[in-house]
Write an enzyme that holds these catalytic residues in place. Sequence first.
Site, mmCIF file in Angstrom:
data_model
loop_
_atom_site.group_PDB
_atom_site.id
_atom_site.type_symbol
_atom_site.label_atom_id
_atom_site.label_comp_id
_atom_site.label_asym_id
_atom_site.label_seq_id
_atom_site.Cartn_x
_atom_site.Cartn_y
_atom_site.Cartn_z
ATOM 1 N N ASP B 380 1.050 -0.918 -0.085
ATOM 2 C CA ASP B 380 -0.203 -0.277 0.310
ATOM 3 C C ASP B 380 1.581 1.689 0.272
ATOM 4 O O ASP B 380 2.122 0.686 0.725
ATOM 5 C CB ASP B 380 -0.922 0.181 1.232
ATOM 6 C CG ASP B 380 -1.829 1.057 1.546
ATOM 7 O OD1 ASP B 380 -2.266 1.409 0.580
ATOM 8 O OD2 ASP B 380 -1.494 1.582 2.376
ATOM 9 N N ASP B 751 -1.160 -0.730 5.749
ATOM 10 C CA ASP B 751 -1.391 0.065 7.848
ATOM 11 C C ASP B 751 -3.170 0.029 7.736
ATOM 12 O O ASP B 751 -3.464 0.624 8.844
ATOM 13 C CB ASP B 751 -0.690 1.363 7.485
ATOM 14 C CG ASP B 751 -1.430 2.553 6.904
ATOM 15 O OD1 ASP B 751 -1.741 2.482 5.722
ATOM 16 O OD2 ASP B 751 -1.422 3.629 7.204
ATOM 17 N N ASP B 755 -7.129 -2.157 3.129
ATOM 18 C CA ASP B 755 -5.778 -2.810 2.968
ATOM 19 C C ASP B 755 -5.741 -4.250 3.661
ATOM 20 O O ASP B 755 -5.098 -5.696 3.018
ATOM 21 C CB ASP B 755 -4.522 -3.155 3.072
ATOM 22 C CG ASP B 755 -3.658 -1.001 2.695
ATOM 23 O OD1 ASP B 755 -4.069 -1.410 1.745
ATOM 24 O OD2 ASP B 755 -3.411 -0.405 3.510
#
Lengths: 349, 1104
Positions: B380, B751, B755
Amino acid sequence: MMNQAGGSTSGSGDAAPAPRRNSKRPKYSRFTQQELPACKPILTPQWVISVFTLIGVIFIPIGVASLLASNKVVEIVDRYETECVPKNMTNDKVAYIRNAAIDKTCTRTLKVPKDMDQPIYVYYQLDNFYQNHRRYVKSRNDAQLKDAGKANETDSCDPEKTTADGSPIVPCGLIAWSLFNDTYRFTLGNKNLSVNKKNISWKSDRNHKFGKDVYPKNFQNGTLIGGAKLDPNKSLSEQEDLIVWMRTAALPTFRKLYGRIEVDLKENDTITVTLENNYNTYSFNGKKKLVLSTASWLGGKNDFLGIAYLTVGGSCFFLATAFTVIYLVKPRKLGDPSYLSWNRNPSGR
Amino acid sequence: MKRFVYINDDSCQDSYCDNRISNRKYTLLNFLPKNLWEQFRRFMNQYFLLIACLQLWSLITPVNPASTWGPLIIIFAVSASKEAWDDYNRYLLDKQANEKEVWVVKNGVRKHIQAQDIRVGSIVWLRENDEVPCDLVLIGTSEPLGICYVETAALDGETDLKTRVIPPTCVGLDSEQLHKIKGVIECPNPDKDIRRFDANMRLFPPFIDNDLCPLTINNTLLQSCYLRYTEWACGVAVYTGNETKLGMSRGIPEPKLTAVDAMIDKLTGAIFLFQIVVVIVLGFAGNVWKDTEARKQWYVLYPNEGPWYELLVIPLRFELLCSIMIPISLKVSLDLVKSVYAKFIDWDEEMLDQETDTPSHAANTAISEDLGQVEYILTDKTGTLTENRMIFRRCCINGTFYGNESGDALKDVEMLNAVASNDTHVIRFLTVMALCNTVMPVKSNSGTISYKAQSQDEDALVNAAARLHMVLISKNGNTVEINYNGSIVQFEMLDILEFTSDRKRMSVVVKDCHSGKIFLLSKGADEATLPCSIPGQQIRTYIDAVEQYAQLGLRTLVLGWRELQEDEYREWSRMFKEANSTLVDREWKIAEVCQRLELDLEILGVTAIEDRLQEGVPETIEILRQAGINFWMLTGDKQSTAIQVALQCNFISSEPKGQLLFINGKTEDEVARSLERVLLTMRITSSEPKDLAFVVDGWALEIILKQYKEAFTELAILSRTAICCRVTPSQKAQLVELLKSCDYRTLAIGDGGNDVRMIQQADIGVGISGREGLQAARAADYRIGKFRFLKRLILVHGRYSYNRTAFLSQYSFYKSLLICFIQILFSFFSGISGTSLFNSVSLMAYNVFYTSIPVMASILDKDLSEKTVMQHPQILIYCQAGRLINPSTFAGWFGRSLYHALVVFLISIHAYADEKSEMEELSMVALSGCIWLQAFVVMLEMNSFTLLQFLAIWGNFVAFYVINFIVSNIPSAGMYTIMFRLCRQPSYWITMVLIVAVGMGPVLALKYFRYTYRPSAINILQQAERIRGPIYSLGNLESQLKSVEKDVASLSLNQPKNRNSVYEPLLSDSPTATRRSIGPSTFDLFQSTQSRLSSSYLRNCKNN
């Protein structure tokens, strides 16, 4: 060779850990950080070559010593099961052995090849006899052998558990039932050579495995007679032939101690053996041998260890030499980063 | 399917679930059956159960049934308690979330209750910075216009603040009324679409009883978002618990199986087949022998007529005899060492986030060795690579560069001087910085001013302006006040030309209240703003500045302004209002109108904002790249931002070295053509030393994943790098799925809550426990504090774990096979009747103690020091694609076990022949032989020895004798006095030494030969480490440093020259290629195979 490489790597870990602020912070120790000092031996040519040389140096003397020990042992082996069958019965040896009416006595003469010092061990050797067969090896009951009160415990003694009317056999099971029953008498010239049959079994067996107050009961009473009969008035711990027999052999060829001759024999002495050839090995073409042997610190006559040690020692010398030669002819720098695939220039791609 | 939510009505709340979040797998009641069921789904466990049941039949069992039942029960207990413990921890985390206190209206009164007690229809009150506990429909906020700001990063990864508005019906209700509001919301059944919410609301009297009021996603507050810059907000809970949009998109976590586990299962299957063959052959031979020979052996007393199952007895006996071929202790040992690996991760001080003091944590203790096999990392962007903190760094005003020396324009003396001396250009520049935005200044009680910004960039600009004495004080309606060096200047905000991603700029029209002049203030991306500059202005320096800043990885904005004539503005203003009220193509029309005004700008300067990368990100990516790991960036953010960050962190290289291939298009055809083109370029250039990366956005991706999956899969295999922007959480998960289906090991790191699905889908999920909440961290297998810890997690922990597990598992097979082969060999000497040479006690202890403990010490084994691994990350390739445990390495161990079995057995029976061939003695001789051998095998196969390892290996060795002495003291035991008897015989010791020499000699010679003349990279580095070792430990710092420097220099010199050789083999040596053709040579002839493979692979690619 061994190098405390860990000493250097752990140095960085010593950088005093900052004061703990929080209980969440893991506790520092060399173990938790996987930084325990370690030595990392690697296979350097010097090390490997010296290891092989060392093995060679150690093995060859031991090999020689073992061979000498084995050669010092004097052994007389006499195979008698074929010769002891009367000429007229050679076609049907099984019928001969099964016929109780025929006298099974047989006389053999043995020549002593070398001086034999006492004690001379008398063994009988059986070939192709599977004391380790699963059906056989399990067919005993240790509790019954040890404890007079447990005569009824005949579990696992199949198929020799009880007599036809259901009373338990002591000792039960196939092993006891098939007890070896050939007997030997030795004469040297005219003199009787006495065979000491005391203490031929393991002391531990006599004391702890076979009860002093356990007497044979209903043994060999059935229609099928296996091997020897036991004196019902002698306790099992005194029936040493049985105790020896019941230490089952791991291999189909085995020797079992029959007794000891406690007289020195001279070279070229002739021993006459009078034996009772009772035991049936004919149905499965097993051999029976009578063995007289002295013993060395390594045991009986067995060249195997000596030869193996000499071979291994020799091979190690050979390998050490070969490695040295290769090392000298084609030296190779250890740990040269240019050997790394990613540092090497691609060629022919 | 609809659900009707009655607001604030206790009577009909029970039809929906409460707000209890549950990530748990078990409950107290279903734990036992469910866990047993899961355990028995593994083939190995079924097998052991079958064996254990068979052993209950005394006719066929060679050993005591306890020898299987005991370990079996222990194994199940250990696994079950581990599962229970894990589930309990999940429960605790859930509980923490569930028991968070929230304000809820009950019977017209606001009450503090736990989050889990929120019911559908409850009215939930939130305060600033609260996390939204469930999906709410907004009905009131503290702001007069009924808006509130939310941060949705945890949900979709977008960091911009979003505005949410209350539905029109609720406008104007005060908080008293909100306590009593009643009504009904008609909304669809829970789904996972976070961009859609089509619902209606109707309020009941006494509230305005108008018609249905439509609701959209703009009227909602979704779970896990944060309320920002709004004093309070309240909403009606519509979806709760696991039925929220987030909960629905979470997916069910599946138990993860590592590649090693899968390989072990495969090997177990192979061993099982082998075992069946052995059983059938020996069973057949045994029956033949029984019928031909055993009937002659009168003393065995075989009955003439056996029971019907007689033919089966011998094969089954062999089955039981051979059942130890599959090591029953393997699973327990693996579970144990895996939890130690996990502990090592938890304990690691170097992965402790010093800032927040959070240690790393392995939540899933079972998959550490997969970390060493990672081939793809999907990361990410926001909060993972970047710190998510924008800081104004440099600027260029009227051709002067500020902040170039110090790296911080705010501290640049020249800048401060310019401000102090009232440089007009600088003042204008600062004015634009302070005014041209949508930031809201908020004055706190103490008089300090803080800013609420929708975009972090604007926040950075306004803050920077304030530091340079151009302070934005307040915005009241249309009046804006600025405090410049103590004097207050007022402006009237006339219009805001909002930012759109097409225009890439925003402008405001302001009127200086003092002079009455009207100004257009603009800021925007360079390519969108510079063309609008006034003809004739020298913009060369600005272009240079932009380029220079971009190369430094800074986000640039170009600022411009223009004075407007009164009538020009008036005319434009009319058009603007018109455009704003059109219904068709409104956006396009507004853009067109804005275009008319944003002309002839006087470019004032360029700002450069740093979106700070997390510390160590580029290095980490570089090292992991070298280790042969491919990186994909999946972000919900804009394409330009994504590319910029990618450039900054070494993710992609800029033009000459790298190339970006864009896949875009709005329609299927466009996307298809674009994809085709990219694929073609990729195929052609894959042999060139160029860093290719493709960029795809969520829209195109959706079409591709639906229609052109195959082409995309090929692209995925060819490309080492990809950037996917504007992707949804479920697309992230789909991409992971795609890579997994190509047999790659994937690691997903993120985080935020967006995700979570990706993290759960990937083979390994890593969560960064950042500021964005713990959504991701909670779902992840590993929690780390910073992205840079990833390199240590993979290269150190993953690699060691994999090496150790590979050794441990293969060794376990080796030792089981060893003892089993001896049993088989013995059966040839026992009439193929299935007698066990070893007794039950020895067999059980052999597996459970004698051979497990020394090998457990391999958890401390390190083949290379951590430093070496970090310097040469390339060796990770030895871990990837199962290169340390695969059929060919296993064949080596198999061969070794066969050889060792022959050695042990043949030497034992020859040394203990004739009068010595007593069963118990021979058995103990053979067993000791195995123990001696295995101690030396472990010694030879380990790379480093700590005291603990020595203790484990030789302590175990001593323990073997101690245990056997003890057992030999028990009169009732079968092996009474045996050990004492043996130890007194010189021939016993001589035999043992012989077994070791014959068994280990060839192994040592072969290993030495390989090690010296066919070394693998690992061997070379070991040697290098050892040779350099003494220099280090001598403490001669200078020479040590020099040598290090030289190393580094030589490495870095090699780097550019050999970039080709570094990258290409890794690319072409794509693990699928090797994995499918693992030959006998993969183990040490690796390099040659590799080149052969790569060439053939390339050829294949071209043929396509």
